[in-house]
Design a protein around this motif. Structure first.
Motif, PDB file in Angstrom:
ATOM      1  N   PHE A   1       0.837  -1.201   0.000  1.00 58.11           N
ATOM      2  CA  PHE A   1       0.000   0.000   0.000  1.00 58.11           C
ATOM      3  C   PHE A   1       0.873   1.253   0.000  1.00 58.11           C
ATOM      4  O   PHE A   1       0.601   2.202  -0.733  1.00 58.11           O
ATOM      5  CB  PHE A   1      -0.947  -0.002   1.207  1.00 58.11           C
ATOM      6  CG  PHE A   1      -1.834   1.210   1.281  1.00 58.11           C
ATOM      7  CD1 PHE A   1      -2.883   1.375   0.391  1.00 58.11           C
ATOM      8  CD2 PHE A   1      -1.634   2.181   2.246  1.00 58.11           C
ATOM      9  CE1 PHE A   1      -3.709   2.490   0.453  1.00 58.11           C
ATOM     10  CE2 PHE A   1      -2.448   3.295   2.328  1.00 58.11           C
ATOM     11  CZ  PHE A   1      -3.489   3.449   1.421  1.00 58.11           C
ATOM     12  N   THR A   2       1.930   1.243   0.799  1.00 58.57           N
ATOM     13  CA  THR A   2       2.858   2.377   0.838  1.00 58.57           C
ATOM     14  C   THR A   2       3.464   2.616  -0.540  1.00 58.57           C
ATOM     15  O   THR A   2       3.574   3.762  -0.991  1.00 58.57           O
ATOM     16  CB  THR A   2       3.966   2.128   1.890  1.00 58.57           C
ATOM     17  OG1 THR A   2       3.347   1.946   3.161  1.00 58.57           O
ATOM     18  CG2 THR A   2       4.947   3.278   1.951  1.00 58.57           C
TER      19      THR A   2
ATOM     20  N   ALA B   1       2.983   5.965  -2.905  1.00 58.22           N
ATOM     21  CA  ALA B   1       4.152   6.660  -3.454  1.00 58.22           C
ATOM     22  C   ALA B   1       4.081   6.757  -4.976  1.00 58.22           C
ATOM     23  O   ALA B   1       4.443   7.778  -5.558  1.00 58.22           O
ATOM     24  CB  ALA B   1       5.436   5.953  -3.027  1.00 58.22           C
ATOM     25  N   ALA B   2       3.583   5.706  -5.622  1.00 57.49           N
ATOM     26  CA  ALA B   2       3.508   5.695  -7.088  1.00 57.49           C
ATOM     27  C   ALA B   2       2.383   6.580  -7.627  1.00 57.49           C
ATOM     28  O   ALA B   2       2.381   6.904  -8.814  1.00 57.49           O
ATOM     29  CB  ALA B   2       3.317   4.259  -7.582  1.00 57.49           C
ATOM     30  N   HIS B   3       1.433   6.963  -6.768  1.00 57.76           N
ATOM     31  CA  HIS B   3       0.264   7.722  -7.224  1.00 57.76           C
ATOM     32  C   HIS B   3       0.185   9.126  -6.622  1.00 57.76           C
ATOM     33  O   HIS B   3      -0.892   9.722  -6.573  1.00 57.76           O
ATOM     34  CB  HIS B   3      -1.013   6.933  -6.904  1.00 57.76           C
ATOM     35  CG  HIS B   3      -1.142   5.693  -7.716  1.00 57.76           C
ATOM     36  ND1 HIS B   3      -0.545   4.504  -7.345  1.00 57.76           N
ATOM     37  CD2 HIS B   3      -1.765   5.459  -8.885  1.00 57.76           C
ATOM     38  CE1 HIS B   3      -0.811   3.593  -8.264  1.00 57.76           C
ATOM     39  NE2 HIS B   3      -1.535   4.141  -9.205  1.00 57.76           N
TER      40      HIS B   3
ATOM     41  N   LEU C   1      -4.624  12.267  -4.129  1.00 62.77           N
ATOM     42  CA  LEU C   1      -4.211  13.135  -3.035  1.00 62.77           C
ATOM     43  C   LEU C   1      -4.969  12.763  -1.760  1.00 62.77           C
ATOM     44  O   LEU C   1      -6.185  12.934  -1.688  1.00 62.77           O
ATOM     45  CB  LEU C   1      -4.497  14.596  -3.391  1.00 62.77           C
ATOM     46  CG  LEU C   1      -4.024  15.055  -4.779  1.00 62.77           C
ATOM     47  CD1 LEU C   1      -4.446  16.486  -5.034  1.00 62.77           C
ATOM     48  CD2 LEU C   1      -2.530  14.882  -4.919  1.00 62.77           C
ATOM     49  N   PRO C   2      -4.265  12.267  -0.737  1.00 63.79           N
ATOM     50  CA  PRO C   2      -4.937  11.891   0.507  1.00 63.79           C
ATOM     51  C   PRO C   2      -5.058  13.084   1.461  1.00 63.79           C
ATOM     52  O   PRO C   2      -4.149  13.902   1.584  1.00 63.79           O
ATOM     53  CB  PRO C   2      -4.010  10.824   1.094  1.00 63.79           C
ATOM     54  CG  PRO C   2      -2.657  11.195   0.587  1.00 63.79           C
ATOM     55  CD  PRO C   2      -2.867  11.854  -0.757  1.00 63.79           C
ATOM     56  N   PHE C   3      -6.192  13.149   2.128  1.00 66.73           N
ATOM     57  CA  PHE C   3      -6.449  14.151   3.156  1.00 66.73           C
ATOM     58  C   PHE C   3      -6.785  13.410   4.444  1.00 66.73           C
ATOM     59  O   PHE C   3      -7.446  12.371   4.404  1.00 66.73           O
ATOM     60  CB  PHE C   3      -7.640  15.034   2.753  1.00 66.73           C
ATOM     61  CG  PHE C   3      -7.353  15.922   1.587  1.00 66.73           C
ATOM     62  CD1 PHE C   3      -7.097  17.267   1.769  1.00 66.73           C
ATOM     63  CD2 PHE C   3      -7.343  15.411   0.298  1.00 66.73           C
ATOM     64  CE1 PHE C   3      -6.818  18.090   0.679  1.00 66.73           C
ATOM     65  CE2 PHE C   3      -7.078  16.229  -0.791  1.00 66.73           C
ATOM     66  CZ  PHE C   3      -6.806  17.566  -0.600  1.00 66.73           C
TER      67      PHE C   3
ATOM     68  N   ALA D   1      -9.929  11.070   3.351  1.00 65.37           N
ATOM     69  CA  ALA D   1     -10.621  11.145   2.062  1.00 65.37           C
ATOM     70  C   ALA D   1      -9.542  11.359   0.997  1.00 65.37           C
ATOM     71  O   ALA D   1      -8.459  11.878   1.290  1.00 65.37           O
ATOM     72  CB  ALA D   1     -11.626  12.292   2.040  1.00 65.37           C
ATOM     73  N   TRP D   2      -9.846  10.940  -0.203  1.00 66.43           N
ATOM     74  CA  TRP D   2      -8.895  11.044  -1.310  1.00 66.43           C
ATOM     75  C   TRP D   2      -9.505  11.852  -2.448  1.00 66.43           C
ATOM     76  O   TRP D   2     -10.699  11.754  -2.719  1.00 66.43           O
ATOM     77  CB  TRP D   2      -8.559   9.655  -1.836  1.00 66.43           C
ATOM     78  CG  TRP D   2      -7.850   8.783  -0.864  1.00 66.43           C
ATOM     79  CD1 TRP D   2      -8.398   8.160   0.233  1.00 66.43           C
ATOM     80  CD2 TRP D   2      -6.481   8.415  -0.881  1.00 66.43           C
ATOM     81  NE1 TRP D   2      -7.435   7.432   0.885  1.00 66.43           N
ATOM     82  CE2 TRP D   2      -6.251   7.565   0.223  1.00 66.43           C
ATOM     83  CE3 TRP D   2      -5.425   8.709  -1.748  1.00 66.43           C
ATOM     84  CZ2 TRP D   2      -5.012   7.017   0.490  1.00 66.43           C
ATOM     85  CZ3 TRP D   2      -4.174   8.154  -1.474  1.00 66.43           C
ATOM     86  CH2 TRP D   2      -3.976   7.327  -0.365  1.00 66.43           C
ATOM     87  N   LEU D   3      -8.667  12.623  -3.122  1.00 65.87           N
ATOM     88  CA  LEU D   3      -9.060  13.329  -4.340  1.00 65.87           C
ATOM     89  C   LEU D   3      -8.237  12.782  -5.495  1.00 65.87           C
ATOM     90  O   LEU D   3      -7.002  12.915  -5.500  1.00 65.87           O
ATOM     91  CB  LEU D   3      -8.824  14.842  -4.207  1.00 65.87           C
ATOM     92  CG  LEU D   3      -9.091  15.667  -5.464  1.00 65.87           C
ATOM     93  CD1 LEU D   3     -10.562  15.579  -5.881  1.00 65.87           C
ATOM     94  CD2 LEU D   3      -8.666  17.119  -5.249  1.00 65.87           C
ATOM     95  N   LEU D   4      -8.904  12.124  -6.417  1.00 68.73           N
ATOM     96  CA  LEU D   4      -8.257  11.688  -7.658  1.00 68.73           C
ATOM     97  C   LEU D   4      -8.279  12.875  -8.610  1.00 68.73           C
ATOM     98  O   LEU D   4      -9.338  13.474  -8.838  1.00 68.73           O
ATOM     99  CB  LEU D   4      -9.013  10.518  -8.283  1.00 68.73           C
ATOM    100  CG  LEU D   4      -8.692  10.207  -9.744  1.00 68.73           C
ATOM    101  CD1 LEU D   4      -7.265   9.708  -9.905  1.00 68.73           C
ATOM    102  CD2 LEU D   4      -9.676   9.209 -10.309  1.00 68.73           C
ATOM    103  N   VAL D   5      -7.140  13.223  -9.154  1.00 66.30           N
ATOM    104  CA  VAL D   5      -7.049  14.270 -10.174  1.00 66.30           C
ATOM    105  C   VAL D   5      -6.723  13.585 -11.492  1.00 66.30           C
ATOM    106  O   VAL D   5      -5.709  12.895 -11.606  1.00 66.30           O
ATOM    107  CB  VAL D   5      -5.982  15.329  -9.822  1.00 66.30           C
ATOM    108  CG1 VAL D   5      -5.869  16.357 -10.934  1.00 66.30           C
ATOM    109  CG2 VAL D   5      -6.313  15.996  -8.490  1.00 66.30           C
TER     110      VAL D   5
END
Length: 136
Positions: free
Chosen positions: A24-25, A29-31, A36-38, A50-54
């Protein structure tokens, strides 16, 4: 936004077992450019995330920059729900989306969370369609 020190808490909130933490780590790192994790913290403990996919749509003649966002994996620990933590996470994500000048932000919600997203500024949209592969 979260940092590398938050990865174990992010994994735990997602239900990822300790023996998969390294994988998972590596995924996080690859993404870093697209996912973007909050996190929300109380007294130094992560209580929500929560995550924001851009992502980008194909450029068009009217705009070469057609980036959009997708909210993913919003989670608040059960003991901290109904305290505004989810809304604070959404506010941070939507502020980031505005700062990045994203065209729009989508979310694929479970039935129980639809009202939460509606309260946080999302609307139903008639143009988003979904295809799923047939089940065998």
């Amino acid at each position: 936004m979260a940092d590398v020190a938050d990865v174990p808490a992010l994994a735990e909130l997602r239900g990822i077992a300790a023996d998969n933490l390294e994988a998972f780590t590596g995924w996080v790192a690859a993404h870093t450019m697209t996912h973007l994790p909050f996190v929300a913290e109380i007294d130094g403990q992560v209580v929500g995330s929560a995550w924001l996919l851009v992502a980008e749509r194909v450029p068009g003649d009217e705009s070469l920059d057609r980036r959009f966002g997708d909210v993913q994996s919003v989670m608040v620990r059960e003991s901290h729900r109904n305290q505004g933590i989810g809304s604070a996470l959404m506010a941070a994500i939507l502020a980031e989306a505005q700062d990045r000048k994203l065209l729009h932000v989508t979310v694929h919600s479970g039935r129980r969370a639809v009202d939460f997203y509606l309260r946080n500024g999302f609307t139903h949209h008639r143009q988003i369609l979904l295809w799923e592969p047939p089940t065998a």
